[in-house]
Design a protein around this motif. Sequence first.
Motif, PDB file in Angstrom:
ATOM      1  N   ALA A 193      -1.718  14.316  -0.037  1.00  0.00           N
ATOM      2  CA  ALA A 193      -1.537  13.268  -0.814  1.00  0.00           C
ATOM      3  C   ALA A 193      -2.347  12.054  -0.354  1.00  0.00           C
ATOM      4  O   ALA A 193      -2.309  11.449   0.812  1.00  0.00           O
ATOM      5  CB  ALA A 193       0.154  12.616  -0.872  1.00  0.00           C
ATOM      6  N   LYS A 215      -3.385   7.611  -7.150  1.00  0.00           N
ATOM      7  CA  LYS A 215      -2.441   8.638  -6.587  1.00  0.00           C
ATOM      8  C   LYS A 215      -2.800   9.784  -6.896  1.00  0.00           C
ATOM      9  O   LYS A 215      -2.593  10.148  -8.091  1.00  0.00           O
ATOM     10  CB  LYS A 215      -1.060   8.042  -7.365  1.00  0.00           C
ATOM     11  CG  LYS A 215      -0.370   6.789  -6.717  1.00  0.00           C
ATOM     12  CD  LYS A 215       1.035   6.629  -7.521  1.00  0.00           C
ATOM     13  CE  LYS A 215       1.742   5.195  -6.758  1.00  0.00           C
ATOM     14  NZ  LYS A 215       2.662   4.927  -7.911  1.00  0.00           N
ATOM     15  N   CYS A 216      -2.996  10.526  -5.827  1.00  0.00           N
ATOM     16  CA  CYS A 216      -3.408  11.783  -6.217  1.00  0.00           C
ATOM     17  C   CYS A 216      -3.017  13.039  -5.091  1.00  0.00           C
ATOM     18  O   CYS A 216      -2.838  12.507  -3.955  1.00  0.00           O
ATOM     19  CB  CYS A 216      -4.945  11.841  -6.329  1.00  0.00           C
ATOM     20  SG  CYS A 216      -6.037  12.971  -5.228  1.00  0.00           S
ATOM     21  N   ILE A 217      -2.841  14.204  -5.609  1.00  0.00           N
ATOM     22  CA  ILE A 217      -2.426  15.292  -4.708  1.00  0.00           C
ATOM     23  C   ILE A 217      -3.471  16.453  -5.017  1.00  0.00           C
ATOM     24  O   ILE A 217      -3.878  16.583  -6.102  1.00  0.00           O
ATOM     25  CB  ILE A 217      -0.941  15.812  -5.282  1.00  0.00           C
ATOM     26  CG1 ILE A 217       0.009  14.647  -5.010  1.00  0.00           C
ATOM     27  CG2 ILE A 217      -0.743  17.185  -4.342  1.00  0.00           C
ATOM     28  CD1 ILE A 217       1.372  15.126  -5.790  1.00  0.00           C
ATOM     29  N   PHE A 254      -3.209   7.824  -1.626  1.00  0.00           N
ATOM     30  CA  PHE A 254      -3.153   6.774  -2.156  1.00  0.00           C
ATOM     31  C   PHE A 254      -4.480   5.533  -1.753  1.00  0.00           C
ATOM     32  O   PHE A 254      -4.588   5.799  -0.797  1.00  0.00           O
ATOM     33  CB  PHE A 254      -1.646   5.974  -1.906  1.00  0.00           C
ATOM     34  CG  PHE A 254      -1.524   4.376  -2.508  1.00  0.00           C
ATOM     35  CD1 PHE A 254      -1.519   4.325  -3.643  1.00  0.00           C
ATOM     36  CD2 PHE A 254      -1.362   3.703  -1.607  1.00  0.00           C
ATOM     37  CE1 PHE A 254      -1.286   3.009  -4.422  1.00  0.00           C
ATOM     38  CE2 PHE A 254      -1.207   2.163  -2.133  1.00  0.00           C
ATOM     39  CZ  PHE A 254      -1.263   2.139  -3.442  1.00  0.00           C
ATOM     40  N   ASP A 255      -4.783   4.949  -2.960  1.00  0.00           N
ATOM     41  CA  ASP A 255      -6.034   3.942  -2.811  1.00  0.00           C
ATOM     42  C   ASP A 255      -5.368   2.471  -3.404  1.00  0.00           C
ATOM     43  O   ASP A 255      -4.922   2.688  -4.667  1.00  0.00           O
ATOM     44  CB  ASP A 255      -7.181   4.586  -3.373  1.00  0.00           C
ATOM     45  CG  ASP A 255      -8.118   3.482  -3.197  1.00  0.00           C
ATOM     46  OD1 ASP A 255      -8.621   3.071  -1.887  1.00  0.00           O
ATOM     47  OD2 ASP A 255      -8.682   3.033  -4.213  1.00  0.00           O
ATOM     48  N   GLU A 256      -5.341   1.535  -2.595  1.00  0.00           N
ATOM     49  CA  GLU A 256      -4.683   0.538  -2.937  1.00  0.00           C
ATOM     50  C   GLU A 256      -5.266  -0.225  -3.997  1.00  0.00           C
ATOM     51  O   GLU A 256      -4.906  -0.695  -4.744  1.00  0.00           O
ATOM     52  CB  GLU A 256      -4.342  -0.482  -1.643  1.00  0.00           C
ATOM     53  CG  GLU A 256      -3.492  -1.448  -1.947  1.00  0.00           C
ATOM     54  CD  GLU A 256      -2.926  -2.311  -0.799  1.00  0.00           C
ATOM     55  OE1 GLU A 256      -3.344  -1.734   0.227  1.00  0.00           O
ATOM     56  OE2 GLU A 256      -2.009  -3.215  -0.917  1.00  0.00           O
ATOM     57  N   GLY A 291      -5.670   1.818  -7.157  1.00  0.00           N
ATOM     58  CA  GLY A 291      -4.381   2.484  -7.653  1.00  0.00           C
ATOM     59  C   GLY A 291      -4.427   4.033  -7.844  1.00  0.00           C
ATOM     60  O   GLY A 291      -3.329   4.706  -8.310  1.00  0.00           O
ATOM     61  N   ILE A 321      -4.223  13.834 -10.670  1.00  0.00           N
ATOM     62  CA  ILE A 321      -4.064  12.425 -10.345  1.00  0.00           C
ATOM     63  C   ILE A 321      -3.042  11.877 -11.537  1.00  0.00           C
ATOM     64  O   ILE A 321      -2.953  12.242 -12.562  1.00  0.00           O
ATOM     65  CB  ILE A 321      -5.721  11.705 -10.988  1.00  0.00           C
ATOM     66  CG1 ILE A 321      -6.595  12.001 -10.123  1.00  0.00           C
ATOM     67  CG2 ILE A 321      -5.442  10.215 -10.877  1.00  0.00           C
ATOM     68  CD1 ILE A 321      -7.948  11.703 -10.480  1.00  0.00           C
ATOM     69  N   ILE A 322      -2.255  11.205 -10.742  1.00  0.00           N
ATOM     70  CA  ILE A 322      -1.140  10.620 -11.570  1.00  0.00           C
ATOM     71  C   ILE A 322      -1.358   9.151 -12.620  1.00  0.00           C
ATOM     72  O   ILE A 322      -1.971   8.143 -11.902  1.00  0.00           O
ATOM     73  CB  ILE A 322       0.416  10.144 -10.825  1.00  0.00           C
ATOM     74  CG1 ILE A 322       0.520  11.409 -10.010  1.00  0.00           C
ATOM     75  CG2 ILE A 322       1.303   9.890 -11.383  1.00  0.00           C
ATOM     76  CD1 ILE A 322       1.768  11.166  -8.767  1.00  0.00           C
ATOM     77  N   SER A 356       6.533  11.618  -9.043  1.00  0.00           N
ATOM     78  CA  SER A 356       5.624  12.349  -8.236  1.00  0.00           C
ATOM     79  C   SER A 356       6.126  13.626  -7.776  1.00  0.00           C
ATOM     80  O   SER A 356       4.991  14.556  -7.572  1.00  0.00           O
ATOM     81  CB  SER A 356       5.373  11.474  -6.865  1.00  0.00           C
ATOM     82  OG  SER A 356       6.743  11.196  -6.326  1.00  0.00           O
TER      83      SER A 356
END
Length: 358
Positions: A17, A26-28, A19-21, A24, A83-84, A51
């Motif tokens: 998982a 959000k990927c698995i 996360f890149d601040e 943004g 990618i969400i 998620s």
Amino acid sequence: MTLFDSPAFEGHEGVHAFFDEKTGLKCIIAVHSTARGPAAGGCRMWPYASSELALEDALRLSRAMSYKNAMADLELGGGKSVIIGDSRTQKTPALFEAFGRAVEDVGGKYWTAEDVGVSPADLMSARKHTRYVAGLEGHPAASGDPSPVTAEGVFRGVQLCVRRALNRDLDGVTVAVQGVGHVGAYLADKLHAAGARLILTDVNEEALREVAARTNAAVVTPAAIFDAEADVFAPCALGGAINADTLPRLHAKVIAGGANNQLADPEIGRALFERGILYAPDYVINGGGIINVAGEIRALERGEAFDAAWVDGKLARLTQTLEEVLDRSRHEARPTHEVANEMARARISGAAEKRAAA
Ligand code: NAD
């Protein structure tokens, strides 16, 4: 539900998982198996409601890629990334650069490519930070649109199934094609050239008119395609075409098409078998697309240009594999999808044992 209890987990080697601040992201990235080679499977961008749903999808799709790659006889394992986010409103080059860094972090165990919501331009952004990207444009290794290769594999599969179930060639056989998009339109052209009579449908009326005109096809509404008096039903639209509502309406003796996930559930596959309908397992017959992508990965790994002859060899092998599935189904009196799953699992575990012994 926890990760390890999910029915879709089924022995995944790794689930990552990210996360890149800043962007943004959000990927698995799910890696089901690398037993046969690096895991390969596209990246899907989708506005998942949670998620948990994103994870479920990543696991399900990643395992499916292991099976598909194994049945296509590729030296690739199975993986998938999700990618969400909404691809229409939340896409930026920076987001896909961050995705590229995530792929790079997996260290070459996963190759990404296009899937729903992701374009070649997005992949070019990802490629700035990782070389594990297929689906490039303007590169000697680039494989281009996989749809013609998918359609050619499906065409050969339809031909084989018609020979098996109806003991004839395609001349004069009636085929109902659901969906005349990328794969369906190429398939319709090939079937028409082989003398098949076509009944077509699509929700896109313009595309439908165009393909029907050039293939001399009859046209029906999307709802009526299941009632068509056809020898073959070729699902080439979305998943779930064969379900409890549509099954009793089908006249076809063969179901063979390009769509993914044609069976609403595995019980439908058994019901088809019991009714004497020959079903070409979707992920076997539509393996041409991933073979094409594998051709690009192979070219990139070797620093060579894309080799169409290699792709064609694999496509010929794919039809032989489908033939093996049909043979075993007949001899063992078992549904084709069960036989295909068993063969895929055996190919994956066979490769894992070989690797462990080496
Ligand atoms: P596409 O989007 O180009 O074509 C799908 C077509 O189906 C569109 O024309 C769409 O209007 C139509 N459609 C949607 N809902 C419909 C409905 N209810 N009734 C009738 N038509 C409907 O997609 P594609 O690339 O041709 O892929 C088709 C299927 O094949 C998908 O399931 C895809 O996952 C699968 N597949 C494609 C490839 C490939 O190489 N493109 C490879 C393997 C599997």
